[in-house]
Design a protein around this motif. Structure first.
Motif, PDB file in Angstrom:
ATOM      1  N   ALA A   1       1.664  11.108  49.892  1.00 17.67           N
ATOM      2  CA  ALA A   1       0.772  11.321  48.743  1.00 17.67           C
ATOM      3  C   ALA A   1       1.253  12.507  47.914  1.00 17.67           C
ATOM      4  CB  ALA A   1      -0.648  11.568  49.236  1.00 17.67           C
ATOM      5  N   SER A   2       1.099  12.398  46.590  1.00 18.64           N
ATOM      6  CA  SER A   2       1.448  13.507  45.700  1.00 18.64           C
ATOM      7  C   SER A   2       0.365  14.575  45.704  1.00 18.64           C
ATOM      8  CB  SER A   2       1.653  12.986  44.269  1.00 18.64           C
ATOM      9  OG  SER A   2       2.657  11.997  44.239  1.00 18.64           O
ATOM     10  N   SER A   3      -0.866  14.158  46.012  1.00 20.31           N
ATOM     11  CA  SER A   3      -1.980  15.108  46.067  1.00 20.31           C
ATOM     12  C   SER A   3      -3.011  14.591  47.058  1.00 20.31           C
ATOM     13  CB  SER A   3      -2.614  15.283  44.682  1.00 20.31           C
ATOM     14  OG  SER A   3      -3.082  14.027  44.187  1.00 20.31           O
ATOM     15  N   GLY A   4      -3.909  15.474  47.475  1.00 18.14           N
ATOM     16  CA  GLY A   4      -4.964  15.092  48.402  1.00 18.14           C
ATOM     17  C   GLY A   4      -4.522  15.166  49.849  1.00 18.14           C
ATOM     18  N   THR A   5      -5.423  14.816  50.755  1.00 17.79           N
ATOM     19  CA  THR A   5      -5.146  14.877  52.194  1.00 17.79           C
ATOM     20  C   THR A   5      -5.622  13.608  52.881  1.00 17.79           C
ATOM     21  OG1 THR A   5      -7.267  15.969  52.640  1.00 17.79           O
ATOM     22  CG2 THR A   5      -5.346  17.392  52.261  1.00 17.79           C
ATOM     23  N   VAL A   6      -4.998  13.312  54.008  1.00 18.65           N
ATOM     24  CA  VAL A   6      -5.429  12.237  54.894  1.00 18.65           C
ATOM     25  C   VAL A   6      -5.656  12.868  56.257  1.00 18.65           C
ATOM     26  CG1 VAL A   6      -4.837  10.044  55.966  1.00 18.65           C
ATOM     27  CG2 VAL A   6      -4.101  10.510  53.613  1.00 18.65           C
ATOM     28  N   ARG A   7      -6.874  12.843  56.737  1.00 20.66           N
ATOM     29  CA  ARG A   7      -7.210  13.483  58.006  1.00 20.66           C
ATOM     30  C   ARG A   7      -7.665  12.434  59.020  1.00 20.66           C
ATOM     31  NH1 ARG A   7      -9.428  16.919  54.199  1.00 20.66           N
ATOM     32  NH2 ARG A   7     -11.473  15.953  54.449  1.00 20.66           N
ATOM     33  N   LEU A   8      -7.184  12.596  60.228  1.00 22.71           N
ATOM     34  CA  LEU A   8      -7.598  11.757  61.342  1.00 22.71           C
ATOM     35  C   LEU A   8      -8.124  12.676  62.432  1.00 22.71           C
ATOM     36  CD1 LEU A   8      -7.852   9.074  62.822  1.00 22.71           C
ATOM     37  CD2 LEU A   8      -5.449   9.275  63.500  1.00 22.71           C
ATOM     38  N   GLY A   9      -9.395  12.525  62.752  1.00 25.48           N
ATOM     39  CA  GLY A   9     -10.003  13.418  63.728  1.00 25.48           C
ATOM     40  C   GLY A   9      -9.936  14.871  63.306  1.00 25.48           C
ATOM     41  N   GLY A  10      -9.961  15.126  61.998  1.00 26.35           N
ATOM     42  CA  GLY A  10      -9.919  16.480  61.464  1.00 26.35           C
ATOM     43  C   GLY A  10      -8.531  17.047  61.279  1.00 26.35           C
ATOM     44  N   HIS A  11      -7.482  16.328  61.673  1.00 30.55           N
ATOM     45  CA  HIS A  11      -6.098  16.797  61.532  1.00 30.55           C
ATOM     46  C   HIS A  11      -5.437  16.133  60.326  1.00 30.55           C
ATOM     47  CE1 HIS A  11      -7.036  17.702  65.744  1.00 30.55           C
ATOM     48  NE2 HIS A  11      -6.051  18.582  65.727  1.00 30.55           N
ATOM     49  N   ASP A  12      -4.679  16.905  59.574  1.00 33.13           N
ATOM     50  CA  ASP A  12      -4.010  16.396  58.379  1.00 33.13           C
ATOM     51  C   ASP A  12      -2.728  15.671  58.794  1.00 33.13           C
ATOM     52  OD1 ASP A  12      -3.013  15.832  55.923  1.00 33.13           O
ATOM     53  OD2 ASP A  12      -2.873  17.907  55.212  1.00 33.13           O
ATOM     54  N   VAL A  13      -2.774  14.341  58.836  1.00 34.53           N
ATOM     55  CA  VAL A  13      -1.603  13.572  59.257  1.00 34.53           C
ATOM     56  C   VAL A  13      -0.528  13.529  58.174  1.00 34.53           C
ATOM     57  CG1 VAL A  13      -2.915  12.150  60.869  1.00 34.53           C
ATOM     58  CG2 VAL A  13      -2.653  11.396  58.502  1.00 34.53           C
ATOM     59  N   ALA A  14      -0.891  13.879  56.935  1.00 29.04           N
ATOM     60  CA  ALA A  14       0.092  13.888  55.854  1.00 29.04           C
ATOM     61  C   ALA A  14       1.170  14.944  56.079  1.00 29.04           C
ATOM     62  CB  ALA A  14      -0.597  14.120  54.508  1.00 29.04           C
ATOM     63  N   GLN A  15       0.884  15.932  56.932  1.00 30.63           N
ATOM     64  CA  GLN A  15       1.866  16.982  57.200  1.00 30.63           C
ATOM     65  C   GLN A  15       2.811  16.612  58.347  1.00 30.63           C
ATOM     66  OE1 GLN A  15       2.006  19.555  55.094  1.00 30.63           O
ATOM     67  NE2 GLN A  15       0.302  18.520  54.059  1.00 30.63           N
ATOM     68  N   MET A  16       2.587  15.453  58.976  1.00 33.57           N
ATOM     69  CA  MET A  16       3.428  15.033  60.087  1.00 33.57           C
ATOM     70  C   MET A  16       4.672  14.297  59.590  1.00 33.57           C
ATOM     71  SD  MET A  16       0.693  13.454  62.798  1.00 33.57           S
ATOM     72  CE  MET A  16      -0.593  14.452  63.549  1.00 33.57           C
ATOM     73  N   PRO A  17       5.787  14.355  60.346  1.00 35.33           N
ATOM     74  CA  PRO A  17       6.912  13.454  60.045  1.00 35.33           C
ATOM     75  C   PRO A  17       6.432  12.012  60.113  1.00 35.33           C
ATOM     76  CG  PRO A  17       7.553  15.141  61.630  1.00 35.33           C
ATOM     77  CD  PRO A  17       6.066  15.254  61.466  1.00 35.33           C
ATOM     78  N   VAL A  18       6.996  11.163  59.284  1.00 38.44           N
ATOM     79  CA  VAL A  18       6.471   9.811  59.129  1.00 38.44           C
ATOM     80  C   VAL A  18       6.484   9.037  60.446  1.00 38.44           C
ATOM     81  CG1 VAL A  18       8.719   8.911  58.391  1.00 38.44           C
ATOM     82  CG2 VAL A  18       6.634   7.685  57.780  1.00 38.44           C
ATOM     83  N   HIS A  19       7.476   9.268  61.320  1.00 40.27           N
ATOM     84  CA  HIS A  19       7.529   8.490  62.560  1.00 40.27           C
ATOM     85  C   HIS A  19       6.482   8.948  63.570  1.00 40.27           C
ATOM     86  CE1 HIS A  19       9.987  11.992  63.767  1.00 40.27           C
ATOM     87  NE2 HIS A  19       9.622  11.703  64.995  1.00 40.27           N
ATOM     88  N   LYS A  20       5.856  10.112  63.348  1.00 37.25           N
ATOM     89  CA  LYS A  20       4.825  10.590  64.274  1.00 37.25           C
ATOM     90  C   LYS A  20       3.423  10.139  63.877  1.00 37.25           C
ATOM     91  CE  LYS A  20       7.279  14.670  66.009  1.00 37.25           C
ATOM     92  NZ  LYS A  20       7.221  16.130  66.255  1.00 37.25           N
ATOM     93  N   VAL A  21       3.253   9.666  62.649  1.00 31.17           N
ATOM     94  CA  VAL A  21       1.926   9.238  62.190  1.00 31.17           C
ATOM     95  C   VAL A  21       1.386   8.080  63.029  1.00 31.17           C
ATOM     96  CG1 VAL A  21       0.630   8.277  60.252  1.00 31.17           C
ATOM     97  CG2 VAL A  21       2.282  10.115  59.857  1.00 31.17           C
ATOM     98  N   PRO A  22       2.181   7.022  63.296  1.00 28.64           N
ATOM     99  CA  PRO A  22       1.626   5.947  64.138  1.00 28.64           C
ATOM    100  C   PRO A  22       1.302   6.394  65.551  1.00 28.64           C
ATOM    101  CG  PRO A  22       3.974   5.602  63.708  1.00 28.64           C
ATOM    102  CD  PRO A  22       3.519   6.688  62.786  1.00 28.64           C
ATOM    103  N   LEU A  23       2.059   7.349  66.070  1.00 28.61           N
ATOM    104  CA  LEU A  23       1.796   7.834  67.426  1.00 28.61           C
ATOM    105  C   LEU A  23       0.529   8.679  67.478  1.00 28.61           C
ATOM    106  CD1 LEU A  23       5.437   8.862  68.415  1.00 28.61           C
ATOM    107  CD2 LEU A  23       4.283   6.666  68.736  1.00 28.61           C
ATOM    108  N   ALA A  24       0.127   9.215  66.324  1.00 34.32           N
ATOM    109  CA  ALA A  24      -1.106   9.997  66.263  1.00 34.32           C
ATOM    110  C   ALA A  24      -2.346   9.111  66.224  1.00 34.32           C
ATOM    111  CB  ALA A  24      -1.085  10.918  65.042  1.00 34.32           C
ATOM    112  N   GLY A  25      -2.142   7.803  65.926  1.00 32.55           N
ATOM    113  CA  GLY A  25      -3.296   6.904  65.967  1.00 32.55           C
ATOM    114  C   GLY A  25      -3.447   5.966  64.804  1.00 32.55           C
ATOM    115  N   LEU A  26      -2.448   5.852  63.916  1.00 36.27           N
ATOM    116  CA  LEU A  26      -2.548   4.959  62.766  1.00 36.27           C
ATOM    117  C   LEU A  26      -1.489   3.861  62.862  1.00 36.27           C
ATOM    118  CD1 LEU A  26      -3.146   7.428  59.780  1.00 36.27           C
ATOM    119  CD2 LEU A  26      -4.815   6.032  60.999  1.00 36.27           C
ATOM    120  N   GLY A  27      -1.881   2.709  63.400  1.00 37.60           N
ATOM    121  CA  GLY A  27      -1.000   1.551  63.407  1.00 37.60           C
ATOM    122  C   GLY A  27      -1.160   0.781  62.113  1.00 37.60           C
ATOM    123  N   ARG A  28      -0.121  -0.002  61.749  1.00 36.25           N
ATOM    124  CA  ARG A  28      -0.216  -0.728  60.490  1.00 36.25           C
ATOM    125  C   ARG A  28       0.621  -2.007  60.516  1.00 36.25           C
ATOM    126  NH1 ARG A  28       2.695   1.200  55.199  1.00 36.25           N
ATOM    127  NH2 ARG A  28       2.148  -0.977  54.822  1.00 36.25           N
TER     128      ARG A  28
END
Length: 597
Positions: free
Chosen positions: A409-436
């Motif tokens: 995202a160019s702006s804003g935040t995406v939080r999962l369980g209160g943690h900002d997943v936008a700050q994670m490396p892209v390959h760690k986002v699914p391991l944090a709990g977001l499958g797609r």
């Protein structure tokens, strides 16, 4: 099964080594030794090329480094001053050691070189990586030629003990086949094969592609370094040109002929090409066949080898031995009845699986001057099904990509369980709990159905039989348990859609982001999909976010609906509230369609 299958694949080399040592005359035994050295080199190259899908023209460079490193350690001290009169004094003490110490030296030199070149190269893929491997080969060649005090430059390097016998090379060749086969079926090998098929989909299940490419690069470099050292001792004298383009194209021809993607192909292609070339070499100088005298034919070996490759690529796209390993074809025979299976646990991924609500807060995305998303906010509660609808070009897929990190995202935040997943490396986002899943199906097409899902289970931390068990459970959840052995590319369209969901489900996510899961499905398949998604929600308490154009599906499945138009959120509420919203009716549904749904 993995180890027994790998050993089965290496048995022909063991038999060849024993027969060549004890039953074959000197010249034939020497040819058998050379064949086994080529097997090590081709199998080593295949570890990287076959699993990553990146054609490498640089692995003969590792062979050259291994040859010279071993040569400097094993060169006859009495010949040293003649062969290398200007060798730096600090290197004089290296000479006169055994072949085995020479192999250790080769491994050390090759490992350092592979580390230096592999770290930056691991971030490259496709044609760019292939060109870099070619550049690496040229660099090694130029450095060897320019380092005349150590390598004799372009002149012949001599004084190395020669005369390798089949029994010396055979265990190394057999071990290289076993290692390559075990690597292919390992967690790292499966992850890299997934990335070979589709790097975006591999990232979406948590595969760290640069890390896996680097691991394969390093292992393949070491195997080729050993092959180079053995070839040096087989020849006894060599120069940089012996490890340049001619050898490179020979090894690549062997790999392509058998089949790039399998260890069986690397082994079989090497044997077939080697035998063909030896026969052509006999005819090239003139021969009499069935009473017919053939005159000398210069270049027959090169032309014949090239024709074999062209014919193979034309008739057999996947090589002579196809996409399946030999041991896989005999898997049922190798498995003992009632064989006990052990289940490995989850060693962890280094990423905490997050639980709690999914919060999209002020997310925007710009592509240059184009505003694809602007200030989109909503929340998805655990276990809730939220639909995301809007006209074409509204920004739905862009929003899914922004939430999952594929397009930051160019702006804003995406939080999962209160943690900002936008700050994670892209390959760690699914391991944090977001499958797609994806709008356009992204499967690992040349992997089996089970391997597709097992890759996700292993990326999430499962190992061994535990990963297989979880993969089978995910397949059963979407009704694909009976298709586990088929290649993903052979599935019907609806089954491919469900396989994508099973793969995402194997990550044990907190939320599934489904991008048009019913696209292209007929009504029967759509009804089956709705039943599958409802069952997943009930069994796993997973939140679902569904992007879909099928309004009937959305209205039947979702608890809440978010509506986008031109990158902005224009409505949010229950299906009945959205259906009655005048802004939604005007922008997307239309008055007649609203009455129909």
């Amino acid at each position: 099964m993995k180890l027994s299958g790998a050993v089965l694949l290496a048995l022909p080399l063991v038999a060849l080594g024993l027969v060549a040592q004890w039953l074959l005359p000197g010249a034939t035994a020497r040819l058998a030794t050379l064949l086994m050295i080529y097997v090590i080199a081709v199998v080593g190259t295949g570890v990287y090329t076959g699993n990553s899908g990146i054609m490498s023209f640089g692995h003969c460079g590792f062979m050259a480094l291994g040859a010279y490193a071993s040569g400097l350690v094993t060169i006859n001290p009495r010949i040293l001053h003649v062969a290398l009169p200007h060798l730096p004094p600090m290197l004089h003490g290296l000479a006169g050691h055994s072949l085995w110490l020479g192999l250790v030296a080769a491994l050390l030199v090759v490992a350092v070189t592979a580390l230096v070149f592999g770290l930056p190269m691991a971030r490259l893929g496709g044609e760019a990586a292939t060109i870099v491997t070619l550049g690496f080969l040229v660099i090694v060649y130029v450095v060897l030629v320019a380092s005349g005090n150590i390598t004799r430059g372009s002149q012949t390097f001599f004084g190395i003990p020669s005369g390798l016998d089949p029994l010396t090379v055979m265990p190394i060749a057999a071990l290289s086949v076993v290692l390559a086969r075990l690597y292919k079926e390992s967690h790292s090998g499966l992850a890299l094969r997934a990335a070979r098929e589709d790097d975006i989909a591999a990232t979406s299940i948590g595969v760290n592609i640069p890390r896996e490419r680097f691991a394969a690069w390093l292992l393949s470099a070491l195997l080729c370094g050993v092959a180079g050292a053995l070839l040096a001792h087989f020849l006894g004298a060599f120069s940089p040109k012996d490890f340049y383009f001619n050898l490179t194209f020979l090894l690549m021809a062997m790999l392509i002929l058998g089949g790039i993607s399998t260890v069986t192909g690397a082994l079989g292609g090497t044997v077939v090409m080697f035998v063909v070339l030896q026969l052509l070499r006999q005819i090239e100088g003139g021969a009499t066949i069935a009473g017919v005298h053939l005159p000398p034919m210069f270049g027959l070996t090169s032309i014949g080898g090239a024709l074999v490759i062209l014919l193979s690529m034309y008739k057999l796209r996947d090589g002579l031995f196809g996409l399946r390993e030999l041991d896989e074809r005999f898997a049922d025979r190798l498995a003992a009845p009632g064989q006990a299976r052990t289940a490995a646990g989850r060693p962890g991924t280094g990423v905490e699986r997050l639980v709690g609500k999914l919060e999209v807060d002020g997310v925007g995305r710009r592509f240059g001057g184009l505003i694809a998303l602007e200030d989109v906010s909503f929340t998805v509660e655990p276990g809730q099904v939220v639909g995301l609808i809007g006209p074409n070009g509204a920004g739905k897929s862009t929003l899914i990509n922004a939430i999952s990190g594929v397009v930051p995202a160019s702006s804003g935040t995406v939080r999962l369980g209160g943690h900002d997943v936008a700050q994670m490396p892209v390959h760690k986002v699914p391991l944090a709990g977001l499958g797609r899943t994806f709008q356009n199906i992204r499967l690992f097409r040349n992997l089996t159905v089970l391997e597709n899902v097992r890759a996700a289970a292993e990326a999430a931390g499962a190992r061994g039989e535990a990963a297989v068990t979880e993969a089978r459970a995910a397949l059963a959840a979407v009704g694909l348990a009976e298709m586990s052995g088929r290649l993903a590319a052979t599935l019907p369209y609806g089954a491919q859609r469900r396989l994508e969901i099973a793969r995402a489900l194997a990550l044990r996510p907190s939320f599934l982001l489904l991008d048009e899961p019913a696209a292209g499905m007929n009504p029967t398949e759509t009804n089956e999909l709705i039943a599958v998604l409802r069952q997943i929600r009930e069994d796993h308490s997973i939140g679902l976010m569904v992007v879909e154009h099928d309004l009937k599906l959305i209205m039947r499945l979702c608890d809440r609906i978010v509506v986008l138009n031109k990158g902005r959120k224009i409505a949010e509420g229950t299906p009945d509230e959205v259906r009655a919203d005048p802004h939604v009716v005007e922008a997307y549904i239309g008055s007649r369609a609203a009455e129909a749904v």
